[in-house]
Design an enzyme around this catalytic site. Sequence first.
Site, mmCIF file in Angstrom:
data_model
loop_
_atom_site.group_PDB
_atom_site.id
_atom_site.type_symbol
_atom_site.label_atom_id
_atom_site.label_comp_id
_atom_site.label_asym_id
_atom_site.label_seq_id
_atom_site.Cartn_x
_atom_site.Cartn_y
_atom_site.Cartn_z
ATOM 1 N N GLY A 11 0.843 -1.376 0.065
ATOM 2 C CA GLY A 11 -0.080 0.040 0.122
ATOM 3 C C GLY A 11 0.728 1.247 0.060
ATOM 4 O O GLY A 11 2.167 1.146 0.403
ATOM 5 N N LYS B 85 -7.616 -10.398 -18.233
ATOM 6 C CA LYS B 85 -7.834 -10.582 -19.460
ATOM 7 C C LYS B 85 -7.501 -11.996 -20.097
ATOM 8 O O LYS B 85 -8.481 -12.680 -20.727
ATOM 9 C CB LYS B 85 -7.108 -9.612 -20.438
ATOM 10 C CG LYS B 85 -7.294 -9.494 -21.869
ATOM 11 C CD LYS B 85 -8.482 -9.084 -22.213
ATOM 12 C CE LYS B 85 -8.616 -7.603 -21.913
ATOM 13 N NZ LYS B 85 -10.014 -7.198 -22.733
ATOM 14 N N HIS C 155 8.491 -7.272 -3.226
ATOM 15 C CA HIS C 155 6.995 -7.749 -3.845
ATOM 16 C C HIS C 155 7.319 -9.170 -4.877
ATOM 17 O O HIS C 155 7.956 -9.321 -5.838
ATOM 18 C CB HIS C 155 6.531 -6.891 -4.704
ATOM 19 C CG HIS C 155 6.227 -5.660 -4.076
ATOM 20 N ND1 HIS C 155 4.644 -5.462 -3.903
ATOM 21 C CD2 HIS C 155 6.618 -4.533 -3.674
ATOM 22 C CE1 HIS C 155 4.541 -4.333 -3.288
ATOM 23 N NE2 HIS C 155 5.727 -3.792 -2.957
ATOM 24 N N CYS D 80 5.104 -6.176 1.841
ATOM 25 C CA CYS D 80 5.806 -4.731 1.847
ATOM 26 C C CYS D 80 4.625 -3.785 3.102
ATOM 27 O O CYS D 80 5.230 -4.319 4.288
ATOM 28 C CB CYS D 80 5.363 -4.038 0.437
ATOM 29 S SG CYS D 80 6.287 -2.546 0.423
ATOM 30 N N TYR D 81 3.780 -3.360 2.852
ATOM 31 C CA TYR D 81 3.105 -2.508 3.658
ATOM 32 C C TYR D 81 2.505 -3.551 4.692
ATOM 33 O O TYR D 81 2.347 -3.311 5.940
ATOM 34 C CB TYR D 81 1.866 -1.829 3.164
ATOM 35 C CG TYR D 81 1.171 -0.872 4.072
ATOM 36 C CD1 TYR D 81 1.654 0.344 4.543
ATOM 37 C CD2 TYR D 81 -0.255 -1.635 4.679
ATOM 38 C CE1 TYR D 81 0.672 0.950 5.540
ATOM 39 C CE2 TYR D 81 -0.919 -0.848 5.740
ATOM 40 C CZ TYR D 81 -0.315 0.209 6.031
ATOM 41 O OH TYR D 81 -1.157 0.952 7.061
ATOM 42 N N SER E 163 -19.924 -4.772 -27.404
ATOM 43 C CA SER E 163 -19.179 -3.916 -28.153
ATOM 44 C C SER E 163 -18.319 -4.871 -29.176
ATOM 45 O O SER E 163 -17.901 -4.286 -30.263
ATOM 46 C CB SER E 163 -17.971 -3.434 -27.079
ATOM 47 O OG SER E 163 -17.311 -4.177 -26.791
ATOM 48 N N GLY E 164 -18.178 -6.180 -29.131
ATOM 49 C CA GLY E 164 -17.650 -6.833 -30.070
ATOM 50 C C GLY E 164 -16.233 -7.250 -29.172
ATOM 51 O O GLY E 164 -15.449 -8.056 -30.109
ATOM 52 N N GLY E 165 -15.807 -6.464 -28.524
ATOM 53 C CA GLY E 165 -14.342 -7.059 -27.967
ATOM 54 C C GLY E 165 -14.614 -8.263 -26.870
ATOM 55 O O GLY E 165 -15.813 -8.734 -26.838
ATOM 56 N N VAL E 166 -13.067 -8.752 -26.484
ATOM 57 C CA VAL E 166 -13.544 -9.975 -25.908
ATOM 58 C C VAL E 166 -14.279 -10.079 -24.795
ATOM 59 O O VAL E 166 -14.975 -10.864 -24.145
ATOM 60 C CB VAL E 166 -11.851 -10.491 -25.348
ATOM 61 C CG1 VAL E 166 -11.938 -11.679 -24.707
ATOM 62 C CG2 VAL E 166 -11.056 -10.433 -26.531
ATOM 63 N N ASP E 167 -14.189 -8.898 -23.799
ATOM 64 C CA ASP E 167 -14.782 -8.828 -22.495
ATOM 65 C C ASP E 167 -16.221 -8.818 -22.666
ATOM 66 O O ASP E 167 -17.034 -9.771 -22.131
ATOM 67 C CB ASP E 167 -14.544 -7.488 -21.923
ATOM 68 C CG ASP E 167 -12.850 -7.318 -21.668
ATOM 69 O OD1 ASP E 167 -12.259 -8.441 -21.740
ATOM 70 O OD2 ASP E 167 -12.585 -6.126 -21.406
ATOM 71 N N SER E 168 -16.796 -8.051 -23.502
ATOM 72 C CA SER E 168 -18.373 -7.947 -23.573
ATOM 73 C C SER E 168 -18.832 -9.182 -24.371
ATOM 74 O O SER E 168 -19.968 -9.741 -24.023
ATOM 75 C CB SER E 168 -18.789 -6.774 -24.341
ATOM 76 O OG SER E 168 -18.451 -6.910 -25.517
ATOM 77 N N SER E 169 -18.395 -9.765 -25.351
ATOM 78 C CA SER E 169 -18.402 -11.151 -26.093
ATOM 79 C C SER E 169 -18.525 -12.136 -25.019
ATOM 80 O O SER E 169 -19.540 -12.918 -25.086
ATOM 81 C CB SER E 169 -17.623 -11.236 -27.147
ATOM 82 O OG SER E 169 -17.480 -10.129 -28.106
#
Length: 524
Positions: free
Chosen positions: A58, A380, A172, A85-86, A226-232
Site C-alpha cells: 500500500g 484478460k 514484492h 511490503c506494507y 461491443s464486439g471486444g473480448v470482454d463483452s463478448s
Amino acid sequence: MTSAALSRILILDFGSQYTQVIARRVRESQVYSEIVRCNITASEIEELAPKGIILSGGPASVYEKGAPQIDLQIFSLGIPVLGICYGMQLMGRHLGGEVENSARREYGAGLLQIEGDSQLFEGLGEQIDIWNSHGDRLTALPEGFHAIAHTENSAFAAIADDERQLYALQFHPEVSHTPRGKEIIQNFLFRICHCAMDWTMGSFIEDACARIRRQVGRENVVLGLSGGVDSSVAAALLHKAIGDQLTCIFVNNGLLRENESEIVQRVFGENFHIRLKYVDATERFLTKLAGVTDPETKRKIIGAEFIGVFEDAVMELAGTKTAGESNFKFLAQGTLYPDVIESVAIGGNPASLIKSHHNVGGLPEKMHFQLVEPLRQLFKDEVRLAGQQLGLPNEIVHRQPFPGPGLAVRILGEVTNKRLQILREADTIVGSEMKASGWYYRVWQSFAVLLPVRSVGVMGDQRTYENTIALRIVESQDGMTADWVRMPYEILARISSRIVNEVKGVNRVCYDISTKPPSTIEWE
C-alpha cells in the site's frame, strides 16, 4: 464446484496497485483468490473459511495518522498469513516490532540472501533476484519471529513465526520483476496453507452461472455488446446461464474500428443465436463530444450516453415510455479486475484513481438498471480462457483489447468525423500489417493514436503541414504493467510508409517507447 467449496485465499487490500496482481498469481496456481477490504473483521474472515490470508502492499506508512489498519484478532485465528511490503510493516508493528523510515529507500531490483531453511523459500537456493518498492523498513522483530532472508539494506527482508504460521516479505513476489516470486507464493499456498488446485475455468463458469441466476432470478437482462473480448465473453456466459432472458444491444457509437458492426452481427448471429438489437447512435455520440478535449470528460460523456442509448433501446424493445417501466431490470457489462482497480478502490480502500472506465467510473450516479458484472473478478487472459471454453471463435477470443470509449481516447483533443476517419484508416493499416507479419497475436496491443500535433513535411516536392500518428505496441500479461515491443525495423518502416502514403492528412509517424508504469497503455 462453487466458490464456497474451493480452497480460498483472502487478499486484504491496503491500496496497492499490485493487489490484483497478487490475486492473479494465486489463480495462476489454480487456487481461488478473493480480494476483500482491509478493515474486514476476524469474525467475517472466519465465516469465509479461507485456507490463508495475504496482506497487500500500500502507499501509506503504518505510523502515519489515518493509515489503514487491521483487526489484530486476524493474527490469532490460526490461519496462515503472508504480509507483503506494507502488509509486513503492519504485521511487524502491531505484533510488537518497530518500523522506521529508511534513510536509503529501496526501489527496483535487489538481491535477496536466504537464511536457513524455510518452507516459504523451499527449493529456491541461497539467493534470488527480487523487486522492491518501499521507503519504510522493519528495524526490530516482534516476539516469536526470526529473519529468514536479508538484503544489503534490510536485515529483515523476510521474517517468519513458524509456530503461528505468520510470514512477511519486504519485497514484492507478485510482480514479474521478481522472477521466482511465483514459486514463493506457491510455497505459501501449498506447503503452508495446504491448498488444493481446484480453481479452473470450468469451476468459474459453473459458479458464475449460478451467481447470475441467483442475482437476476426471472428478470430480463440487457447487455451492451461491443464486439471486444470482454463483452463478448460476458454475453456468452450470460446466455449460458439465462438463455433468452438476455438481449444484447450493439451500439455503433461512431467510435469503432473498421467493419466492427458487421463482424459483431455476423459472429453472434451465426454462432450463438443471441437476441441482438443494433443501434446506430453515431450522430448522437459525436454531437455530445463536439468541442470536448479533456479525456476524463470524454469518458464520462460516453459512459452516460451509453446508458441513455440503452434506456431508449430498452423502451423500444419493451414498448414503454420509461426505462424504469420496462421488463429489463439488469444491465450487464464486461467489467474486469484491471478496470476496477484503475477506476475505483476495492471496498473503499485507499487506492489512487488512474482513470475512469466507461463501464466503471464513467457511469452516471442514477440509472434505471441494476448492474450484472460476471467477469469482474477476472484478468484478460482468464477471460480468453473462459471464452474458449464457452465456444467463442478465435477471431473474437484473441482480439486485442479495445477501450470501451473506443477511438475517442485514441484521438487526443476534439473528436470529429474527419479526425476519426484519419485515425480509423491509420489503425486499419497497423492491424493489417501486424497480422500479415505474424506479430498481431504475439503482442498485447498494437494501435494508432492521433496526436494534436501538426508538423512540416515534404510530399511531391511540396511543403505539407499535416497531422502526426503515434504507434503504440506493447507486451503485457494482464494490462496492469506493460513494456513497449522491440519491433523489427522493417515492420515499423512498412507501417509508417503505408500510413503516410495512404492516409490523407498525415505526414509523420512516431513510435511510443514508454512503459506502464509510469505511462498507461492508452494515451487517454
